[in-house]
Motif scaffolding. Sequence first.
Motif, short mmCIF file in Angstrom:
data_model
loop_
_atom_site.label_atom_id
_atom_site.label_comp_id
_atom_site.label_asym_id
_atom_site.label_seq_id
_atom_site.Cartn_x
_atom_site.Cartn_y
_atom_site.Cartn_z
N THR A 57 0.85 -1.19 0.00
CA THR A 57 0.00 0.00 0.00
C THR A 57 0.89 1.23 0.00
O THR A 57 1.98 1.23 0.57
CB THR A 57 -0.92 0.02 1.24
OG1 THR A 57 -0.13 -0.13 2.40
CG2 THR A 57 -1.95 -1.09 1.17
N TYR A 58 0.41 2.26 -0.67
CA TYR A 58 1.19 3.47 -0.84
C TYR A 58 0.41 4.67 -0.34
O TYR A 58 -0.81 4.74 -0.50
CB TYR A 58 1.55 3.67 -2.32
CG TYR A 58 2.46 2.59 -2.84
CD1 TYR A 58 3.83 2.74 -2.79
CD2 TYR A 58 1.94 1.41 -3.37
CE1 TYR A 58 4.68 1.75 -3.26
CE2 TYR A 58 2.77 0.40 -3.83
CZ TYR A 58 4.14 0.58 -3.78
OH TYR A 58 4.96 -0.40 -4.23
N LYS A 59 1.14 5.60 0.21
CA LYS A 59 0.55 6.84 0.70
C LYS A 59 1.02 7.98 -0.21
O LYS A 59 2.22 8.08 -0.51
CB LYS A 59 1.00 7.11 2.13
CG LYS A 59 0.49 8.41 2.71
CD LYS A 59 1.00 8.59 4.12
CE LYS A 59 0.53 9.91 4.69
NZ LYS A 59 1.05 10.12 6.03
N ALA A 60 0.08 8.81 -0.64
CA ALA A 60 0.43 9.95 -1.48
C ALA A 60 0.91 11.09 -0.62
O ALA A 60 0.24 11.52 0.32
CB ALA A 60 -0.77 10.39 -2.30
N ILE A 61 2.12 11.56 -0.94
CA ILE A 61 2.69 12.73 -0.26
C ILE A 61 3.08 13.70 -1.36
O ILE A 61 4.10 13.52 -2.02
CB ILE A 61 3.91 12.35 0.60
CG1 ILE A 61 3.51 11.34 1.67
CG2 ILE A 61 4.51 13.60 1.25
CD1 ILE A 61 4.65 10.84 2.52
N GLY A 62 2.24 14.70 -1.55
CA GLY A 62 2.48 15.63 -2.66
C GLY A 62 2.34 14.88 -3.97
O GLY A 62 1.31 14.27 -4.25
N ARG A 63 3.39 14.90 -4.79
CA ARG A 63 3.37 14.19 -6.06
C ARG A 63 4.11 12.85 -5.97
O ARG A 63 4.33 12.19 -6.97
CB ARG A 63 4.02 15.05 -7.15
CG ARG A 63 3.18 16.28 -7.43
CD ARG A 63 3.74 17.27 -8.39
NE ARG A 63 4.83 16.84 -9.24
CZ ARG A 63 5.46 17.63 -10.08
NH1 ARG A 63 5.10 18.90 -10.18
NH2 ARG A 63 6.44 17.19 -10.83
N LEU A 67 5.77 3.88 0.10
CA LEU A 67 5.30 2.58 0.58
C LEU A 67 5.06 2.65 2.09
O LEU A 67 5.92 3.06 2.85
CB LEU A 67 6.37 1.51 0.27
CG LEU A 67 6.03 0.08 0.66
CD1 LEU A 67 4.81 -0.41 -0.12
CD2 LEU A 67 7.22 -0.83 0.41
N GLU A 68 3.84 2.29 2.50
CA GLU A 68 3.46 2.29 3.92
C GLU A 68 2.76 0.98 4.22
O GLU A 68 2.02 0.46 3.38
CB GLU A 68 2.49 3.44 4.22
CG GLU A 68 3.08 4.82 4.18
CD GLU A 68 3.83 5.20 5.44
OE1 GLU A 68 3.74 4.46 6.44
OE2 GLU A 68 4.52 6.22 5.42
N PRO A 69 2.92 0.46 5.41
CA PRO A 69 2.16 -0.74 5.80
C PRO A 69 0.66 -0.43 5.86
O PRO A 69 0.26 0.70 6.15
CB PRO A 69 2.69 -1.09 7.18
CG PRO A 69 3.96 -0.32 7.34
CD PRO A 69 3.88 0.86 6.44
N LYS A 70 -0.13 -1.43 5.60
CA LYS A 70 -1.59 -1.26 5.60
C LYS A 70 -2.08 -0.78 6.96
O LYS A 70 -2.96 0.08 7.05
CB LYS A 70 -2.25 -2.59 5.24
CG LYS A 70 -3.75 -2.55 5.26
CD LYS A 70 -4.35 -3.91 4.99
CE LYS A 70 -5.81 -3.92 5.36
NZ LYS A 70 -6.39 -5.25 5.27
#
Length: 129
Positions: A57-63, A67-70
């Motif tokens: 799972t991915y977290k959007a940070i700006g553009r 990768l972040e754990p669920k």
Amino acid sequence: MADEANRTAFVEIQGRMIETTGKLKQVQTQIRNKQTEKKRAYLTMEELKQLSDDTNTYKAIGRTFVLEPKAVLMNEQEQKLKDGETAIASLQTSKEYLEKHLAEVENNLRELLQQDPGLARQIMTMSVA
């Protein structure tokens, strides 16, 4: 003399009414925004629940996507949901207060116009012209 005092009272009450109405609209907009944020967090949580724990799972940070754990993303969405609920509750109390204040100002205006029918006629002729 009393006529001039009634006019200044009318202008003051009218100003308070405009100010309160503006604040009330602002609070209503904030409530709608918080409800949208809350719904978005809820929907994101529901989608994350459907994924298996080993899914990337991915977290959007700006553009950028990181990768972040669920579990971390689920916790963030739960926190957004809780923050949204508390903010909405706080804004609801503000909205109720402003609605009461607006009703009070309207009553003051109504009383003023009932006390001085001449002022009411002057206002009606100014608004028609």
